[in-house]
Design a protein around this motif. Structure first.
Motif, PDB file in Angstrom:
ATOM      1  N   ARG A  73       7.384   3.251  -8.268  1.00 25.41           N
ATOM      2  CA  ARG A  73       8.437   3.419  -9.274  1.00 25.41           C
ATOM      3  C   ARG A  73       9.370   2.214  -9.310  1.00 25.41           C
ATOM      4  O   ARG A  73      10.031   1.957 -10.311  1.00 25.41           O
ATOM      5  CB  ARG A  73       9.247   4.680  -8.983  1.00 25.41           C
ATOM      6  N   THR A  74       9.478   1.525  -8.192  1.00 22.78           N
ATOM      7  CA  THR A  74      10.398   0.406  -8.091  1.00 22.78           C
ATOM      8  C   THR A  74       9.791  -0.672  -7.203  1.00 22.78           C
ATOM      9  O   THR A  74       8.996  -0.362  -6.297  1.00 22.78           O
ATOM     10  CB  THR A  74      11.753   0.845  -7.516  1.00 22.78           C
ATOM     11  N   ASN A  75      10.170  -1.906  -7.433  1.00 19.36           N
ATOM     12  CA  ASN A  75       9.702  -3.004  -6.588  1.00 19.36           C
ATOM     13  C   ASN A  75      10.576  -3.189  -5.349  1.00 19.36           C
ATOM     14  O   ASN A  75      10.285  -4.049  -4.515  1.00 19.36           O
ATOM     15  CB  ASN A  75       9.675  -4.305  -7.389  1.00 19.36           C
ATOM     16  N   ALA A  76      11.631  -2.387  -5.236  1.00 17.63           N
ATOM     17  CA  ALA A  76      12.530  -2.517  -4.095  1.00 17.63           C
ATOM     18  C   ALA A  76      11.874  -2.088  -2.788  1.00 17.63           C
ATOM     19  O   ALA A  76      12.404  -2.377  -1.711  1.00 17.63           O
ATOM     20  CB  ALA A  76      13.794  -1.696  -4.341  1.00 17.63           C
ATOM     21  N   VAL A  77      10.737  -1.401  -2.861  1.00 20.98           N
ATOM     22  CA  VAL A  77      10.077  -0.906  -1.643  1.00 20.98           C
ATOM     23  C   VAL A  77       9.233  -1.992  -0.973  1.00 20.98           C
ATOM     24  O   VAL A  77       8.687  -1.755   0.110  1.00 20.98           O
ATOM     25  CB  VAL A  77       9.184   0.310  -1.951  1.00 20.98           C
ATOM     26  N   PHE A  78       9.140  -3.178  -1.557  1.00 19.90           N
ATOM     27  CA  PHE A  78       8.198  -4.177  -1.070  1.00 19.90           C
ATOM     28  C   PHE A  78       8.759  -4.949   0.122  1.00 19.90           C
ATOM     29  O   PHE A  78       9.013  -6.156   0.067  1.00 19.90           O
ATOM     30  CB  PHE A  78       7.802  -5.129  -2.196  1.00 19.90           C
ATOM     31  N   THR A  79       8.964  -4.234   1.222  1.00 19.97           N
ATOM     32  CA  THR A  79       9.376  -4.845   2.480  1.00 19.97           C
ATOM     33  C   THR A  79       8.161  -5.432   3.189  1.00 19.97           C
ATOM     34  O   THR A  79       7.017  -5.144   2.831  1.00 19.97           O
ATOM     35  CB  THR A  79      10.043  -3.803   3.382  1.00 19.97           C
ATOM     36  N   ASP A  80       8.424  -6.236   4.205  1.00 17.10           N
ATOM     37  CA  ASP A  80       7.314  -6.828   4.968  1.00 17.10           C
ATOM     38  C   ASP A  80       6.395  -5.750   5.524  1.00 17.10           C
ATOM     39  O   ASP A  80       5.165  -5.851   5.428  1.00 17.10           O
ATOM     40  CB  ASP A  80       7.857  -7.683   6.119  1.00 17.10           C
ATOM     41  N   SER A  81       6.986  -4.703   6.119  1.00 14.45           N
ATOM     42  CA  SER A  81       6.160  -3.666   6.748  1.00 14.45           C
ATOM     43  C   SER A  81       5.357  -2.909   5.701  1.00 14.45           C
ATOM     44  O   SER A  81       4.179  -2.577   5.930  1.00 14.45           O
ATOM     45  CB  SER A  81       7.044  -2.709   7.552  1.00 14.45           C
ATOM     46  N   TYR A  82       5.964  -2.616   4.551  1.00 14.30           N
ATOM     47  CA  TYR A  82       5.236  -1.907   3.495  1.00 14.30           C
ATOM     48  C   TYR A  82       4.072  -2.754   2.995  1.00 14.30           C
ATOM     49  O   TYR A  82       2.952  -2.250   2.811  1.00 14.30           O
ATOM     50  CB  TYR A  82       6.190  -1.595   2.338  1.00 14.30           C
TER      51      TYR A  82
END
Length: 262
Positions: free
Chosen positions: A71-80
């Motif tokens: 739903r959002t690109n904010a979840v794109f952390t290194d671990s994810y």
């Protein structure tokens, strides 16, 4: 009589408006009204090509997008990203060198259907389990007409899913001799991971726009012979694209190699 004439006029105007509102396939547009893929790409030839004068790599094998709802690109952390890119979507995805037209089967995550019980669509909650479905996707050998590879236009030009997806791309860098002390310099929209000869060299996390030379890898060596460069780009909503070139220790682009798709 005047009322009858008025009704006939209204009907004619409405029919004319409806006809003009239908999507057309002309002027470089697809039947959906989006720009035609030929505005951004042309099929790769069989001969090797040189990078552009400014070093950008335009020849790529592109896999049709793999569904991965976000739903959002904010979840794109290194671990994810390491979790998502670490999954095997198709066999030998970090070593295979596909051919134009090759097809692969992937088990893709799909967007759960909207809940209509309230009489209006309600988006699925994060607690809902994902739905998986088999997809058959094809590789395409293209040369980008721009310095950046317009993945969104690649997807829409083929009438494929263009939001909530993962793109895979592969190219071959051919060197007559070792080229030492170089960096991969890249940009992507949104997040991406890059591998050179099977080894991760660059991770670009977060909700980012495509900017040339946004990030650079540690110093590496392009070895004599074939070097396989691949990238995975993930995006939720919005546009998707990437660009890449190799630069020397002073940040100047290098182009003393050739590019192929085999």
């Amino acid at each position: 009589m005047k009322l009858l004439n008025l009704k006939i006029t209204v009907v004619i105007v409405c029919l004319a408006f409806a006809a003009n509102a239908q999507p057309k396939s002309n002027g470089g547009k697809t039947s959906l009204g989006t720009p035609d893929i030929s505005n951004y790409f042309e099929p790769s030839s069989g001969d090797d090509v040189k990078p552009a004068d400014d070093g950008f790599i335009k020849r790529w094998l592109l896999l049709e997008p793999i569904s991965k709802p976000n739903r959002t690109n904010a979840v794109f952390t290194d671990s994810y990203l390491r979790e998502v890119f670490g999954k095997e979507y198709f066999p030998n995805q970090l070593s295979v060198l596909p051919k134009n037209g090759d097809k692969v089967k992937v088990l893709a995550e799909m967007q759960p259907p909207a809940d209509m019980r309230a009489g209006r669509p309600t988006m699925p909650t994060p607690e809902q389990k994902p739905i998986f479905k088999n997809q058959t996707l094809q590789w395409h050998a293209f040369d980008s007409k721009l310095y950046n590879v317009k993945l969104y236009r690649f997807a829409t030009g083929l009438n494929k899913q263009h939001y909530g997806v993962i793109f895979w791309a592969v190219t071959v860098i051919n060197c007559d001799a070792d080229i030492e002390n170089v960096r991969l310099s890249a940009g992507s929209n949104s997040a991406s991971m890059w591998w050179l000869n099977g080894e991760e060299v660059l991770l670009m996390s977060g909700d980012r726009r495509m900017v040339a030379d946004d990030c650079a890898s540690p110093l590496t060596t392009l070895k004599k012979g074939k070097n396989i460069l691949r990238v995975a780009v993930i995006n939720g909503p919005g546009m998707s694209d990437f660009c890449a070139r190799f630069v020397d220790i002073d940040g100047k682009p290098i182009n003393n190699f050739s590019i192929s798709n085999k």
